[in-house]
Scaffold this motif. Structure first.
Motif, PDB file in Angstrom:
ATOM      1  N   ASN A  52       0.733  -1.207  -0.431  1.00  0.00           N
ATOM      2  CA  ASN A  52       0.390   0.014   0.247  1.00  0.00           C
ATOM      3  C   ASN A  52       0.775   1.414   0.027  1.00  0.00           C
ATOM      4  OD1 ASN A  52      -2.346   1.942   0.345  1.00  0.00           O
ATOM      5  ND2 ASN A  52      -2.541   1.343   1.943  1.00  0.00           N
ATOM      6  N   PRO A  53       1.151   1.937  -1.005  1.00  0.00           N
ATOM      7  CA  PRO A  53       1.948   2.939  -1.053  1.00  0.00           C
ATOM      8  C   PRO A  53       1.547   4.954  -0.479  1.00  0.00           C
ATOM      9  CG  PRO A  53       0.910   2.811  -3.176  1.00  0.00           C
ATOM     10  CD  PRO A  53       0.530   1.651  -1.920  1.00  0.00           C
ATOM     11  N   VAL A  54       0.385   4.123   0.085  1.00  0.00           N
ATOM     12  CA  VAL A  54      -0.514   5.494   0.264  1.00  0.00           C
ATOM     13  C   VAL A  54      -0.441   5.407   1.808  1.00  0.00           C
ATOM     14  CG1 VAL A  54      -2.613   7.234   0.162  1.00  0.00           C
ATOM     15  CG2 VAL A  54      -1.730   6.645  -1.638  1.00  0.00           C
ATOM     16  N   GLU A  55      -0.024   6.420   2.623  1.00  0.00           N
ATOM     17  CA  GLU A  55      -0.151   5.689   4.245  1.00  0.00           C
ATOM     18  C   GLU A  55      -0.488   7.389   4.417  1.00  0.00           C
ATOM     19  OE1 GLU A  55       3.300   5.045   6.068  1.00  0.00           O
ATOM     20  OE2 GLU A  55       3.783   3.556   4.775  1.00  0.00           O
ATOM     21  N   THR A  56      -1.633   7.109   5.487  1.00  0.00           N
ATOM     22  CA  THR A  56      -2.897   7.877   6.077  1.00  0.00           C
ATOM     23  C   THR A  56      -2.409   7.331   7.882  1.00  0.00           C
ATOM     24  OG1 THR A  56      -4.378   6.169   5.937  1.00  0.00           O
ATOM     25  CG2 THR A  56      -4.291   8.021   4.677  1.00  0.00           C
ATOM     26  N   GLY A  57      -2.603   8.299   8.707  1.00  0.00           N
ATOM     27  CA  GLY A  57      -2.745   8.041   9.995  1.00  0.00           C
ATOM     28  C   GLY A  57      -2.136   9.574  11.086  1.00  0.00           C
ATOM     29  N   GLU A  58      -1.531   8.983  11.639  1.00  0.00           N
ATOM     30  CA  GLU A  58      -1.265  10.648  12.808  1.00  0.00           C
ATOM     31  C   GLU A  58       0.650  10.630  12.540  1.00  0.00           C
ATOM     32  OE1 GLU A  58      -1.199   9.505  16.834  1.00  0.00           O
ATOM     33  OE2 GLU A  58      -3.940   9.925  16.436  1.00  0.00           O
ATOM     34  N   GLU A  59       1.248   9.455  12.306  1.00  0.00           N
ATOM     35  CA  GLU A  59       2.503   9.771  11.529  1.00  0.00           C
ATOM     36  C   GLU A  59       3.061   9.597  10.370  1.00  0.00           C
ATOM     37  OE1 GLU A  59       3.818   5.651  12.089  1.00  0.00           O
ATOM     38  OE2 GLU A  59       4.164   5.333  14.058  1.00  0.00           O
ATOM     39  N   ALA A  60       1.477   9.583   9.210  1.00  0.00           N
ATOM     40  CA  ALA A  60       2.311  10.231   8.027  1.00  0.00           C
ATOM     41  C   ALA A  60       1.731  11.361   8.363  1.00  0.00           C
ATOM     42  CB  ALA A  60       1.411   9.009   7.415  1.00  0.00           C
ATOM     43  N   LEU A  61       1.284  11.655   8.961  1.00  0.00           N
ATOM     44  CA  LEU A  61       0.539  13.990   9.637  1.00  0.00           C
ATOM     45  C   LEU A  61       1.421  14.302   9.976  1.00  0.00           C
ATOM     46  CD1 LEU A  61      -1.610  15.988   8.406  1.00  0.00           C
ATOM     47  CD2 LEU A  61      -2.392  15.265  10.529  1.00  0.00           C
ATOM     48  N   LEU A  62       2.349  13.565  10.825  1.00  0.00           N
ATOM     49  CA  LEU A  62       3.989  14.459  11.108  1.00  0.00           C
ATOM     50  C   LEU A  62       4.815  13.996  10.474  1.00  0.00           C
ATOM     51  CD1 LEU A  62       5.180  15.007  14.468  1.00  0.00           C
ATOM     52  CD2 LEU A  62       5.857  13.406  14.422  1.00  0.00           C
ATOM     53  N   LEU A  63       5.026  13.512   9.335  1.00  0.00           N
ATOM     54  CA  LEU A  63       5.799  13.241   8.760  1.00  0.00           C
ATOM     55  C   LEU A  63       5.364  13.968   7.736  1.00  0.00           C
ATOM     56  CD1 LEU A  63       8.906  12.115   8.101  1.00  0.00           C
ATOM     57  CD2 LEU A  63       6.742  10.277   6.270  1.00  0.00           C
ATOM     58  N   THR A  64       4.506  14.546   7.248  1.00  0.00           N
ATOM     59  CA  THR A  64       3.956  14.888   5.848  1.00  0.00           C
ATOM     60  C   THR A  64       4.346  16.450   6.597  1.00  0.00           C
ATOM     61  OG1 THR A  64       2.360  14.131   5.352  1.00  0.00           O
ATOM     62  CG2 THR A  64       2.387  16.269   5.008  1.00  0.00           C
ATOM     63  N   SER A  65       4.092  17.126   7.574  1.00  0.00           N
ATOM     64  CA  SER A  65       4.101  18.254   8.411  1.00  0.00           C
ATOM     65  C   SER A  65       5.491  18.567   8.914  1.00  0.00           C
ATOM     66  CB  SER A  65       3.018  18.487   9.917  1.00  0.00           C
ATOM     67  OG  SER A  65       1.972  18.698   9.957  1.00  0.00           O
ATOM     68  N   VAL A  66       5.967  18.150   9.425  1.00  0.00           N
ATOM     69  CA  VAL A  66       7.545  17.471   9.179  1.00  0.00           C
ATOM     70  C   VAL A  66       8.633  17.867   7.822  1.00  0.00           C
ATOM     71  CG1 VAL A  66      10.142  16.587   9.749  1.00  0.00           C
ATOM     72  CG2 VAL A  66       8.007  16.762  11.581  1.00  0.00           C
ATOM     73  N   LEU A  67       8.496  17.437   7.211  1.00  0.00           N
ATOM     74  CA  LEU A  67       8.660  17.923   5.792  1.00  0.00           C
ATOM     75  C   LEU A  67       8.330  19.056   4.922  1.00  0.00           C
ATOM     76  CD1 LEU A  67       8.372  14.103   3.785  1.00  0.00           C
ATOM     77  CD2 LEU A  67      10.707  14.861   4.623  1.00  0.00           C
ATOM     78  N   VAL A  68       7.275  19.286   5.057  1.00  0.00           N
ATOM     79  CA  VAL A  68       6.626  20.818   4.603  1.00  0.00           C
ATOM     80  C   VAL A  68       7.431  21.700   5.423  1.00  0.00           C
ATOM     81  CG1 VAL A  68       4.673  22.335   4.182  1.00  0.00           C
ATOM     82  CG2 VAL A  68       4.328  20.120   3.593  1.00  0.00           C
ATOM     83  N   LEU A  69       7.665  22.044   6.733  1.00  0.00           N
ATOM     84  CA  LEU A  69       8.216  22.817   7.947  1.00  0.00           C
ATOM     85  C   LEU A  69      10.091  22.457   7.124  1.00  0.00           C
ATOM     86  CD1 LEU A  69       5.955  22.212  11.121  1.00  0.00           C
ATOM     87  CD2 LEU A  69       6.288  23.772   9.360  1.00  0.00           C
ATOM     88  N   ALA A  70      10.257  21.515   6.661  1.00  0.00           N
ATOM     89  CA  ALA A  70      11.234  21.770   6.627  1.00  0.00           C
ATOM     90  C   ALA A  70      12.296  22.249   5.389  1.00  0.00           C
ATOM     91  CB  ALA A  70      12.245  20.825   6.604  1.00  0.00           C
ATOM     92  N   ALA A  71      10.979  22.006   4.164  1.00  0.00           N
ATOM     93  CA  ALA A  71      10.950  22.942   2.579  1.00  0.00           C
ATOM     94  C   ALA A  71      10.732  23.913   3.228  1.00  0.00           C
ATOM     95  CB  ALA A  71      10.286  22.047   2.018  1.00  0.00           C
ATOM     96  N   LEU A  72       9.887  24.442   4.115  1.00  0.00           N
ATOM     97  CA  LEU A  72       9.680  26.156   3.372  1.00  0.00           C
ATOM     98  C   LEU A  72      11.002  26.918   4.863  1.00  0.00           C
ATOM     99  CD1 LEU A  72       6.026  26.060   5.000  1.00  0.00           C
ATOM    100  CD2 LEU A  72       7.417  27.168   2.916  1.00  0.00           C
ATOM    101  N   GLY A  73      11.233  26.074   5.719  1.00  0.00           N
ATOM    102  CA  GLY A  73      12.633  26.610   6.951  1.00  0.00           C
ATOM    103  C   GLY A  73      14.125  26.783   5.629  1.00  0.00           C
ATOM    104  N   LEU A  74      14.505  25.755   4.763  1.00  0.00           N
ATOM    105  CA  LEU A  74      15.670  25.668   4.016  1.00  0.00           C
ATOM    106  C   LEU A  74      14.872  27.081   2.779  1.00  0.00           C
ATOM    107  CD1 LEU A  74      17.803  24.182   2.483  1.00  0.00           C
ATOM    108  CD2 LEU A  74      16.274  23.272   1.159  1.00  0.00           C
ATOM    109  N   TRP A  75      13.695  27.403   2.297  1.00  0.00           N
ATOM    110  CA  TRP A  75      13.525  27.967   1.315  1.00  0.00           C
ATOM    111  C   TRP A  75      13.407  29.382   1.955  1.00  0.00           C
ATOM    112  CZ3 TRP A  75       8.987  31.199   1.929  1.00  0.00           C
ATOM    113  CH2 TRP A  75       9.088  32.074   1.747  1.00  0.00           C
ATOM    114  N   GLY A  76      13.113  29.490   3.164  1.00  0.00           N
ATOM    115  CA  GLY A  76      13.284  30.732   3.982  1.00  0.00           C
ATOM    116  C   GLY A  76      14.775  31.038   4.153  1.00  0.00           C
ATOM    117  N   LEU A  77      15.904  30.172   4.559  1.00  0.00           N
ATOM    118  CA  LEU A  77      17.075  30.693   4.373  1.00  0.00           C
ATOM    119  C   LEU A  77      18.072  31.022   3.713  1.00  0.00           C
ATOM    120  CD1 LEU A  77      18.432  27.757   6.482  1.00  0.00           C
ATOM    121  CD2 LEU A  77      17.973  30.007   7.632  1.00  0.00           C
ATOM    122  N   VAL A  78      17.774  30.238   2.097  1.00  0.00           N
ATOM    123  CA  VAL A  78      18.144  30.198   1.019  1.00  0.00           C
ATOM    124  C   VAL A  78      17.835  32.360   0.287  1.00  0.00           C
ATOM    125  CG1 VAL A  78      17.807  30.062  -1.747  1.00  0.00           C
ATOM    126  CG2 VAL A  78      18.226  28.548  -0.160  1.00  0.00           C
TER     127      VAL A  78
END
Length: 89
Positions: A52-78
């Motif tokens: 099953n390639p699409v994971e849903t649940g609390e862990e997936a939501l947390l990972l999604t938040s962390v990855l999006v925030l990391a991308a936004l943080g990197l963009w802010g630094l650039v």
């Protein structure tokens, strides 16, 4: 779930970059888009192996938040680096 969120962030930032050409949206589009493509390849590989390639649940939501925030943080630094570089000239 996180791949879809990163691709959406990449698409929105690419659109904003094309429309404004400001705020270093190009860096955000490259980071989020390439990470989203990497996760799409991972999804495809998992799907071809019968998982099953699409994971849903609390862990997936947390990972999604962390990855999006990391991308936004990197963009802010650039964006900050580029803004400071323009002021020095």
């Amino acid at each position: 779930m996180w791949g879809i969120a990163l691709l959406a962030l990449g698409a929105v930032s690419a659109y904003a970059w094309v429309k404004t050409r400001r705020y270093s949206f190009d860096a955000l589009a490259i980071v989020a888009g390439s990470a989203g493509i990497m996760f799409l390849v991972d999804y495809l590989y998992a799907y071809l192996n019968g998982e099953n390639p699409v994971e849903t649940g609390e862990e997936a939501l947390l990972l999604t938040s962390v990855l999006v925030l990391a991308a936004l943080g990197l963009w802010g630094l650039v964006a900050l680096y580029r803004a400071l570089g323009r002021k020095r000239r």
